[in-house]
Every structure is written in C-alpha cells, then in structure tokens.
Design an enzyme around this catalytic site. Sequence first.
Site, short mmCIF file in Angstrom:
data_model
loop_
_atom_site.label_atom_id
_atom_site.label_comp_id
_atom_site.label_asym_id
_atom_site.label_seq_id
_atom_site.Cartn_x
_atom_site.Cartn_y
_atom_site.Cartn_z
N VAL A 182 44.40 44.32 40.03
CA VAL A 182 45.31 43.71 39.00
C VAL A 182 44.95 43.48 37.69
O VAL A 182 45.68 43.99 36.92
CB VAL A 182 46.05 42.23 39.46
CG1 VAL A 182 47.38 42.09 38.86
CG2 VAL A 182 46.19 42.62 41.17
N LEU B 45 45.54 21.76 29.16
CA LEU B 45 46.08 21.97 30.39
C LEU B 45 46.51 23.29 30.73
O LEU B 45 46.52 24.19 29.95
CB LEU B 45 46.91 20.73 30.54
CG LEU B 45 46.74 19.43 30.45
CD1 LEU B 45 47.81 18.43 30.36
CD2 LEU B 45 45.60 19.05 31.49
N HIS C 95 77.00 46.07 38.33
CA HIS C 95 76.87 47.24 37.92
C HIS C 95 76.98 47.06 36.35
O HIS C 95 77.89 46.46 36.05
CB HIS C 95 77.70 48.22 38.35
CG HIS C 95 77.60 49.52 37.88
ND1 HIS C 95 76.66 50.40 38.15
CD2 HIS C 95 78.37 50.06 37.03
CE1 HIS C 95 76.58 51.58 37.51
NE2 HIS C 95 77.73 51.27 36.85
N ALA D 277 48.60 32.28 41.29
CA ALA D 277 49.10 31.14 40.65
C ALA D 277 50.35 30.62 41.50
O ALA D 277 50.45 29.16 41.74
CB ALA D 277 49.74 31.37 39.13
N LYS E 16 50.15 38.34 29.55
CA LYS E 16 51.33 38.73 29.52
C LYS E 16 51.94 38.97 27.93
O LYS E 16 52.78 40.01 27.54
CB LYS E 16 52.46 37.94 30.49
CG LYS E 16 52.65 38.40 31.51
CD LYS E 16 51.91 38.05 32.62
CE LYS E 16 50.74 39.28 32.88
NZ LYS E 16 49.90 38.82 34.06
P1 NAI Z 1 41.01 42.67 42.71
O1 NAI Z 1 40.48 42.16 43.85
O2 NAI Z 1 42.54 42.90 42.55
O3 NAI Z 1 40.30 44.14 42.26
C1 NAI Z 1 39.23 44.38 42.26
C2 NAI Z 1 38.90 46.10 42.33
O4 NAI Z 1 37.53 46.14 41.94
C3 NAI Z 1 39.17 46.26 43.64
O5 NAI Z 1 39.86 47.67 43.74
C4 NAI Z 1 37.70 46.85 44.40
O6 NAI Z 1 37.70 48.11 45.09
C5 NAI Z 1 36.88 47.37 42.90
N1 NAI Z 1 35.43 47.20 43.09
C6 NAI Z 1 34.71 46.24 43.32
N2 NAI Z 1 33.44 46.46 43.33
C7 NAI Z 1 33.37 47.73 42.89
C8 NAI Z 1 32.15 48.50 42.55
N3 NAI Z 1 31.10 48.08 42.52
N4 NAI Z 1 32.62 49.54 41.79
C9 NAI Z 1 33.86 50.00 41.55
N5 NAI Z 1 35.01 49.13 41.87
C10 NAI Z 1 34.76 48.28 42.43
O7 NAI Z 1 40.49 41.79 41.56
P2 NAI Z 1 40.96 41.63 39.84
O8 NAI Z 1 41.56 42.49 39.35
O9 NAI Z 1 39.61 41.47 39.38
O10 NAI Z 1 41.85 40.15 40.06
C11 NAI Z 1 41.14 38.93 40.71
C12 NAI Z 1 42.32 38.19 41.21
O11 NAI Z 1 43.22 37.67 40.31
C13 NAI Z 1 43.21 38.81 42.13
O12 NAI Z 1 43.05 38.09 43.48
C14 NAI Z 1 44.38 39.09 41.69
O13 NAI Z 1 45.54 39.09 42.55
C15 NAI Z 1 44.54 37.80 40.63
N6 NAI Z 1 45.22 38.16 39.55
C16 NAI Z 1 46.65 38.28 39.68
C17 NAI Z 1 47.32 38.73 38.63
C18 NAI Z 1 48.68 38.89 39.11
O14 NAI Z 1 49.37 38.46 40.02
N7 NAI Z 1 49.56 39.70 38.18
C19 NAI Z 1 46.89 38.95 37.33
C20 NAI Z 1 45.46 38.92 37.38
C21 NAI Z 1 44.76 38.27 38.37
#
Ligand code: NAI
Length: 464
Positions: free
Chosen positions: A181, A38, A443, A319, A51
């Site tokens: 991210v 799960l 502090h 999440a 992480k």
């Molecule tokens: P993202 O949407 O954050 O970033 C994708 C990046 O790829 C963008 O900056 C975009 O401009 C670039 N890109 C797209 N096509 C491209 C190309 N042809 N050439 C060069 N660059 C290009 O997507 P990511 O990092 O894959 O994450 C996916 C999802 O997972 C997001 O919605 C994110 O918020 C979520 N996530 C969140 C985390 C967290 O909260 N710590 C950790 C991992 C994922």
Amino acid sequence: MSQYDVIIIGAGPGGYVSAVRCAQLGLKTAIVEGRETLGGTCLNVGCIPSKALLHATHMLHEAEHNFAGMGLKAKAPTVDWAQMKSYKDDVVSQNTGGVEFLMKKNKIDWLKGWATIPAAGKVTVGDTTYDTKNIVIASGSVPSTLPGVEVDNDKGVVVDSTGALVLGKVPKKMVVIGAGVIGLELGSVYQRLGAEVTVVEYMDAVCPGMDKDVQRTFKRILEKQGLKFIMGAAVQGVDATKTKAKVKYQPKKGGDEEVLDADVVLVATGRKPYAEGLGLDALGVKMTERGQIAVDGHWATSVKGIYAIGDVIEGPMLAHKAEDEGMAVADVLAGNHGHVNYGVIPGVVYTTPEVATVGQTEDALKAAGHKIKVGKFSFMGNARAKAIGQADGFVKIIADKETDRVLGAAIIGPAAGDMIHEICVAMEFGASAQDIALTCHAHPTYSEAVREAALACGDGPIHA
Ligand code: NAI
C-alpha cells in the site's frame, strides 16, 4: 482511590477514539502522547499527509493529461514543492488540532510525554506516576526495514514513509522497495511529480493477498501511468552516498544480482508493532511470536487491568481497525459488550483509481472448497465513470452459490474507497447479492456499478 478509570497510551486513531468513547461512557480518562501533536502516525506522518499529496498530484495529473481533452486550455502547472508540502502540513495541523479539540471537549487529560508502566494500575509520564484502574496500550507501529538497508530520513536518500513526506526536492529517479500500500501510494505521488519510479517487489503480484484480478488490473493501470515494476525480485541491500543510492536485488528465478541507481530509495516493506519503553517485559505481558502484544477476545493482555488495541496487537495494521477496537475496548471497560467484526474490515489503496476490498477473496474461498458465484461489472458500462475518464476498473462481488449471501467484494475504480461501504453494510446485515440488486441506486453514480455487479450474481447486469 485511582485518579483515572482509564489511561490510554498513544493518541493515534486507536487511542484517541478509545479515549473519546471512554469519556462518553462516563469514565475518567487520560491519554498519554509524547509527540508534539495528537493523532499518531495516521494523522501526522501517514494516512492524512499522504492523502493530501495524492490529491494535489492527482490534480497535477489531470491538468497535464486530461484538461485539454475537456476543453480546458492552459499551460500545465509548474510544481512548487515547498508550497505543496506546506499545504500538506496545513491539512495535518487542521486534523491534529481537531483531535486536541475533541480531547478538551470530552474532558480528557492529555499527559504529555512518553509513558512507562511500572506496575498494573500505574502509568509514569516524566516525573509523575498516575494511578488508574485500567490501562489501554495503543502504541501503534513503526516502519520495518530490511537487513542491509539503513534508513536515514534526515539525509533523505534512503527513506521510509515518514521521510518520503518531507524530501528536500522531487528526485529524478526513485526506487521503491515493496509494492504494498505505501509503496504504491507514495510511488504514485512521486511518479506524478515527474520522478522516474521503479518498484521492486519480492512477490509476483502487487499488494500480496489481494484479489488476483484486481492485482493484475491495478498493476496494468499503474504501468500505463508510468510506474515501472520489477517483480519477483528480493532486495538484498542498498549502498548509499550523501546524494545517491544503489539498490541490489536478486531475481527469484535465478541469475546474477542486479543493481538499480536511485536518487531516493523508499523502503516500504511493512511495519512492525511498537511497544518499546513501556516496560512490558518486566510486567510479564505475553507477546506473540511476531512481537505483537497478545490479547484475548476482549483486548485484555495477560496482565489484569492492561488492555491493548490497534497496530500493536495482531490483525491488519489499519487506522479504522484500531478505531473499532478502541470503541469496543471502551465498552468492555464500561461494562458493556464490545465487539469488532473482523470479517468486515475494508482495505483501501488511495491511488487513482482507488482500490477497495472487503471480506474474503474469490481465490481463498475457492481454495477452501466453498461454492461461490462471482458477479463482475466493468466501469466501462458506467456512464459516470466514463464522464470523468476513469472507466478502467470493475466491481466484483462474491456470494455464496446456494444462499446468495455476500461473502466479499473488490472494487478498482473511481471512489472505490467510499463505495465499498455499501457492501460492508450489506455484509454486516447478512444481505444477499439480490438485496443489493433490488436496492434503487441513483443515476448517474459510480455506485450503480456495485448494483450491476450484484445483478451479475443473479440474472445478469443491464449495461454489459
Ligand atoms: P505491505 O505489507 O503492504 O507491503 C510490503 C511489500 O514489500 C510486500 O509486497 C512484500 O512482499 C514486499 N517486500 C518485503 N521484503 C522485500 C524485499 N526484500 N524485496 C522486495 N520486496 C519486498 O507494507 P507497507 O506498504 O509498507 O505498509 C505497511 C502497513 O501500513 C500495512 O499494514 C498497510 O496496510 C498499512 N498502510 C495502510 C494504508 C491504507 O490503508 N491506505 C496506507 C499505508 C499503510
């Protein structure tokens, strides 16, 4: 009579949290999950394993770069990659086991397998069809790739975030496509493990949509750590052999196509909603233009008795956003008022330093003609951050110019992902920057920087 009040499809953070809340509210609940464990993407191949790797490699970085300066003299540790992966797997199984425990504790049936919905009020798993009053779809998302880029996690040369967690060895050269991210978190992991990491990003800044100040500082800090960036470059395709790859990209400013060599290419260009195999087409469930399940303000789809939450509907793929929707939809099903405040959903990047944001950005507010004030405080004025050698970064609070109400914040610095919640709570209560500034902060803590940024919205910070 229905066997269940609700069947939830998908046991990620959206689904399992919803199941627990449904059960707590007295609904007879089942959850369908086809994975062996799960917890969905987040626990199995996303937030949690990444992480663990970020933590382990941060320790390595500290030992290599900062121990000697603190008087800790020892040879830098060597990396046992197999052991590090098994540590990560152990962290994952502790957490997925924890979710299984929660299901049992709350008397939620786990229907093992992949669900289809033959009709409203019915869910089929394997050979069995179950009757249920309501269905909640929490089937999540999957990595999306680019045209001309074929991901093969088994080969381990062109991988997505799932494949990047199980590489056979640490690559010498890694190219990350996308400075979002995932690209920055996993790029950091491999950079700390000794790979030469180059991030190719289409936009001109990292983490598109984030506060511009933070984007600049974040990129500068990551560059100092050793990550290389090629910005404003659109990846056109990847040619891969069994052991190597060539990444072709086109600079946006024009000129010839360029090529980068890599041992491993991580494709981190976003995720897409996943609802395949559920039979939504035949049911007539309306979708958005972007392939998400369309829902109303109560997470109801266009088909009565079917609801949807999390990454499979619109909104940030996070999440905790899914969890909030999971609890809220449970309330709706139990006849209560389910509510999610989409204006106060924090976003965190778990690199070192961490980056955390909430609410609206300075740029978006200015563009909308909103009169604001910005209080900014550098961690250089924070004693605790200095004590751990992480004073590079700042807290920024954006407040309404007239009312002083907090509208948003961005933090780049130590424990940013935890500290942001002080601001989230303040925003939920409609607090002013002065409310934060007048609150006593212990502090020495990193949180004092939040108070100082709030003071900077008024008569000024003390330590700047
Ligand atoms: P993202 O949407 O954050 O970033 C994708 C990046 O790829 C963008 O900056 C975009 O401009 C670039 N890109 C797209 N096509 C491209 C190309 N042809 N050439 C060069 N660059 C290009 O997507 P990511 O990092 O894959 O994450 C996916 C999802 O997972 C997001 O919605 C994110 O918020 C979520 N996530 C969140 C985390 C967290 O909260 N710590 C950790 C991992 C994922």
